[in-house]
Design a protein around this motif. Structure first.
Motif, PDB file in Angstrom:
ATOM      1  N   ALA A 199       0.827  -1.202   0.000  1.00  0.00           N
ATOM      2  CA  ALA A 199       0.000   0.000   0.000  1.00  0.00           C
ATOM      3  C   ALA A 199       0.865   1.257   0.000  1.00  0.00           C
ATOM      4  CB  ALA A 199      -0.933  -0.003   1.214  1.00  0.00           C
ATOM      5  N   GLY A 200       1.998   1.204   0.715  1.00  0.00           N
ATOM      6  CA  GLY A 200       2.915   2.344   0.734  1.00  0.00           C
ATOM      7  C   GLY A 200       3.468   2.639  -0.650  1.00  0.00           C
ATOM      8  N   LYS A 201       3.851   1.588  -1.374  1.00  0.00           N
ATOM      9  CA  LYS A 201       4.374   1.772  -2.734  1.00  0.00           C
ATOM     10  C   LYS A 201       3.291   2.319  -3.673  1.00  0.00           C
ATOM     11  CE  LYS A 201       8.003  -1.784  -2.709  1.00  0.00           C
ATOM     12  NZ  LYS A 201       8.449  -3.068  -3.300  1.00  0.00           N
ATOM     13  N   GLN A 202       2.072   1.776  -3.536  1.00  0.00           N
ATOM     14  CA  GLN A 202       0.968   2.230  -4.388  1.00  0.00           C
ATOM     15  C   GLN A 202       0.619   3.687  -4.103  1.00  0.00           C
ATOM     16  OE1 GLN A 202      -1.451  -1.044  -3.075  1.00  0.00           O
ATOM     17  NE2 GLN A 202      -1.448  -2.029  -5.069  1.00  0.00           N
ATOM     18  N   LEU A 203       0.684   4.072  -2.827  1.00  0.00           N
ATOM     19  CA  LEU A 203       0.403   5.459  -2.464  1.00  0.00           C
ATOM     20  C   LEU A 203       1.449   6.393  -3.060  1.00  0.00           C
ATOM     21  CD1 LEU A 203      -1.307   7.480  -0.904  1.00  0.00           C
ATOM     22  CD2 LEU A 203       0.071   6.995   1.126  1.00  0.00           C
ATOM     23  N   GLU A 204       2.710   5.988  -3.030  1.00  0.00           N
ATOM     24  CA  GLU A 204       3.779   6.797  -3.629  1.00  0.00           C
ATOM     25  C   GLU A 204       3.546   6.988  -5.119  1.00  0.00           C
ATOM     26  OE1 GLU A 204       7.532   5.014  -2.794  1.00  0.00           O
ATOM     27  OE2 GLU A 204       7.405   5.331  -0.630  1.00  0.00           O
ATOM     28  N   GLU A 205       3.094   5.906  -5.779  1.00  0.00           N
ATOM     29  CA  GLU A 205       2.826   5.981  -7.218  1.00  0.00           C
ATOM     30  C   GLU A 205       1.670   6.922  -7.513  1.00  0.00           C
ATOM     31  OE1 GLU A 205       3.524   5.433 -11.111  1.00  0.00           O
ATOM     32  OE2 GLU A 205       4.749   4.632  -9.470  1.00  0.00           O
ATOM     33  N   VAL A 206       0.623   6.855  -6.690  1.00  0.00           N
ATOM     34  CA  VAL A 206      -0.536   7.740  -6.865  1.00  0.00           C
ATOM     35  C   VAL A 206      -0.125   9.198  -6.685  1.00  0.00           C
ATOM     36  CG1 VAL A 206      -2.714   8.471  -5.803  1.00  0.00           C
ATOM     37  CG2 VAL A 206      -2.299   6.064  -6.248  1.00  0.00           C
ATOM     38  N   GLU A 207       0.664   9.471  -5.652  1.00  0.00           N
ATOM     39  CA  GLU A 207       1.113  10.838  -5.402  1.00  0.00           C
ATOM     40  C   GLU A 207       1.963  11.362  -6.551  1.00  0.00           C
ATOM     41  OE1 GLU A 207       2.978  10.387  -1.611  1.00  0.00           O
ATOM     42  OE2 GLU A 207       1.096  10.711  -0.497  1.00  0.00           O
ATOM     43  N   LYS A 208       2.753  10.470  -7.119  1.00  0.00           N
ATOM     44  CA  LYS A 208       3.570  10.837  -8.281  1.00  0.00           C
ATOM     45  C   LYS A 208       2.675  11.192  -9.471  1.00  0.00           C
ATOM     46  CE  LYS A 208       7.113   8.858 -11.333  1.00  0.00           C
ATOM     47  NZ  LYS A 208       7.923   7.631 -11.625  1.00  0.00           N
ATOM     48  N   GLU A 209       1.624  10.396  -9.678  1.00  0.00           N
ATOM     49  CA  GLU A 209       0.690  10.647 -10.778  1.00  0.00           C
ATOM     50  C   GLU A 209      -0.082  11.948 -10.569  1.00  0.00           C
ATOM     51  OE1 GLU A 209      -0.219   8.412 -13.777  1.00  0.00           O
ATOM     52  OE2 GLU A 209       1.892   8.461 -13.225  1.00  0.00           O
ATOM     53  N   LEU A 210      -0.444  12.232  -9.326  1.00  0.00           N
ATOM     54  CA  LEU A 210      -1.171  13.472  -9.027  1.00  0.00           C
ATOM     55  C   LEU A 210      -0.317  14.695  -9.342  1.00  0.00           C
ATOM     56  CD1 LEU A 210      -2.957  12.592  -5.649  1.00  0.00           C
ATOM     57  CD2 LEU A 210      -3.995  12.812  -7.911  1.00  0.00           C
ATOM     58  N   LYS A 211       0.957  14.607  -9.007  1.00  0.00           N
ATOM     59  CA  LYS A 211       1.874  15.718  -9.318  1.00  0.00           C
ATOM     60  C   LYS A 211       1.994  15.914 -10.822  1.00  0.00           C
ATOM     61  CE  LYS A 211       4.690  15.387  -5.111  1.00  0.00           C
ATOM     62  NZ  LYS A 211       6.022  15.050  -4.548  1.00  0.00           N
ATOM     63  N   GLN A 212       2.102  14.798 -11.548  1.00  0.00           N
ATOM     64  CA  GLN A 212       2.212  14.890 -12.999  1.00  0.00           C
ATOM     65  C   GLN A 212       0.912  15.416 -13.606  1.00  0.00           C
ATOM     66  OE1 GLN A 212       5.012  14.563 -14.676  1.00  0.00           O
ATOM     67  NE2 GLN A 212       3.948  15.144 -16.562  1.00  0.00           N
ATOM     68  N   SER A 213      -0.214  15.069 -12.979  1.00  0.00           N
ATOM     69  CA  SER A 213      -1.500  15.574 -13.448  1.00  0.00           C
ATOM     70  C   SER A 213      -1.540  17.100 -13.372  1.00  0.00           C
ATOM     71  CB  SER A 213      -2.636  14.973 -12.606  1.00  0.00           C
ATOM     72  OG  SER A 213      -3.887  15.528 -12.983  1.00  0.00           O
ATOM     73  N   LEU A 214      -1.028  17.644 -12.281  1.00  0.00           N
ATOM     74  CA  LEU A 214      -1.002  19.099 -12.132  1.00  0.00           C
ATOM     75  C   LEU A 214      -0.110  19.748 -13.185  1.00  0.00           C
ATOM     76  CD1 LEU A 214      -0.795  19.429  -8.229  1.00  0.00           C
ATOM     77  CD2 LEU A 214      -2.747  19.952  -9.700  1.00  0.00           C
ATOM     78  N   VAL A 215       0.999  19.073 -13.516  1.00  0.00           N
ATOM     79  CA  VAL A 215       1.895  19.579 -14.558  1.00  0.00           C
ATOM     80  C   VAL A 215       1.166  19.642 -15.897  1.00  0.00           C
ATOM     81  CG1 VAL A 215       3.975  19.077 -15.914  1.00  0.00           C
ATOM     82  CG2 VAL A 215       4.002  18.787 -13.425  1.00  0.00           C
ATOM     83  N   GLU A 216       0.448  18.557 -16.239  1.00  0.00           N
ATOM     84  CA  GLU A 216      -0.294  18.515 -17.501  1.00  0.00           C
ATOM     85  C   GLU A 216      -1.418  19.546 -17.515  1.00  0.00           C
ATOM     86  OE1 GLU A 216       0.439  16.915 -20.156  1.00  0.00           O
ATOM     87  OE2 GLU A 216       2.021  15.625 -19.365  1.00  0.00           O
ATOM     88  N   LYS A 217      -2.057  19.727 -16.368  1.00  0.00           N
ATOM     89  CA  LYS A 217      -3.132  20.723 -16.270  1.00  0.00           C
ATOM     90  C   LYS A 217      -2.592  22.122 -16.550  1.00  0.00           C
ATOM     91  CE  LYS A 217      -6.364  22.599 -12.826  1.00  0.00           C
ATOM     92  NZ  LYS A 217      -6.823  22.482 -11.416  1.00  0.00           N
ATOM     93  N   GLU A 218      -1.437  22.447 -15.971  1.00  0.00           N
ATOM     94  CA  GLU A 218      -0.839  23.766 -16.193  1.00  0.00           C
ATOM     95  C   GLU A 218      -0.413  23.951 -17.644  1.00  0.00           C
ATOM     96  OE1 GLU A 218      -0.799  26.404 -14.189  1.00  0.00           O
ATOM     97  OE2 GLU A 218      -2.053  25.104 -12.935  1.00  0.00           O
TER      98      GLU A 218
END
Length: 335
Positions: A148-167
């Motif tokens: 779950a810790g690894k999956q959470l890290e991956e999700v957080e990474k994707e969320l950051k990239q999502s913000l980059v794409e949004k900008e």
């Protein structure tokens, strides 16, 4: 001396009386155990049948959390996560009150974690896995926490990239490059499909390209994710207006007004839609849509039975506009 199956009571004078205790409690526990076993037998082939047996077991022996946890497992297998979580939380509460085995309490926390994991809410999953570990540490729970810790890290990474794409999308939108903006908003959505504002932004880009149905679809998704986001209703209203669906556009703008009574765009566009809804030249398809709405059908039915019933409905400006459209286009008559 009273035996184990007897109980001693003292009266007001202090004289002792021995009463024989009927072994009803033991009988109920035995019946509950039998129902639990029947549930276990049915579990693999028929989850609904298993659940019914577990329910009987719980009714017979509510303080034994084993049957409730088995029912929770059945709910989880059926992807009824809310029911599973509710059973587990009750099991924890009842278990604490009755000094249940800590392994059982740990299992309840683990089941809750599994529900959140299966819904890709790894933060909540990790929280409950750690609670499970605090009750009873096993190799399984240690492994689940690590995953779950690894999956959470991956999700957080994707969320950051999502913000980059949004900008990036916002940048292209400001430049007037709406197609590029749409592509980047799409990448943002892939990484975070729960961000209502990105759907709103993409709806605006589609609208600029006169792709009104796509703009409407994204507006609807935006509202689904955040029913209080005013811009979602403004985008929806604008898209519906361009699709000549005036009565629906009026409803969208009216909702925006309700959420933000100071919004001037919502007020102005609502008034325009109401005015155009009453235009005899309104699109015939729009008239058919109005006529086939369940609420309008009900009003017409009530009006035929009791003409005065229409008055209460006309207090709603959206309904009033629709009824006016039908009346002016000869689709209804007032008795």
């Amino acid at each position: 001396m009273a035996s184990k199956s007897e109980q001693v009571f003292s009266d007001s004078q202090g004289e002792e009386t021995i009463y024989r205790r009927v072994p009803e409690e033991k009988s109920r526990e035995a019946e509950a155990l039998r129902e639990k076993e029947l549930g276990n037998e049915a579990y693999l082939k028929n989850k609904d049948k298993a659940i019914k047996h577990y329910e009987k077991a719980i009714e017979l022996d509510p303080n034994n959390i084993a049957s409730r946890l088995n029912r929770a497992a059945a709910y989880h297998a059926q992807k009824e996560f809310d029911k599973c979580i509710e059973d587990c939380k009750t099991s924890i509460e009842v278990g604490r009150e009755n000094n249940a085995d800590l392994k059982q309490i740990a299992k309840a926390f683990r089941f809750i974690g599994n529900c959140y994991k299966d819904q890709k809410d790894y933060e909540e999953a990790l929280k409950y896995y750690k609670l499970s570990q605090s009750e009873c540490e096993t190799e399984e729970i240690v492994k689940l926490i690590k995953e779950a810790g690894k999956q959470l890290e991956e999700v957080e990474k994707e969320l950051k990239q999502s913000l980059v794409e949004k900008e990036k999308g916002n940048g292209f939108f400001k430049q007037g490059n709406f197609q590029q903006a749409i592509e980047h908003y799409g990448e943002a959505i892939k990484r975070n499909p729960k961000d209502a504002k990105v759907f709103s932004n993409r709806a605006a880009a589609y609208f600029k390209l006169e792709k009104y149905q796509e703009a409407l679809d994204d507006s609807d998704k935006c509202i689904e994710l955040d029913p209080t986001f005013v811009k979602g209703y403004l985008r929806k209203g604008a898209s519906l207006k361009c699709l000549k669906r005036m009565s629906e556009a009026a409803e969208a703008y009216n909702k925006a007004k309700e959420l933000d009574p100071t919004n001037e765009e919502a007020k102005a566009e609502f008034d325009k839609c109401i005015a155009e809804t009453g235009d005899p030249q309104v699109d015939p398809e729009e008239i058919e849509r109005i006529l086939n709405e369940p609420k309008i059908q009900q009003i017409i039915k009530e009006m035929k039975a009791e003409p005065k019933s229409l008055l209460k409905h006309l207090q709603d400006p959206v309904i009033a506009g629709k009824m006016q459209t039908l009346l002016e286009n000869g689709r209804i008559t007032i008795p």
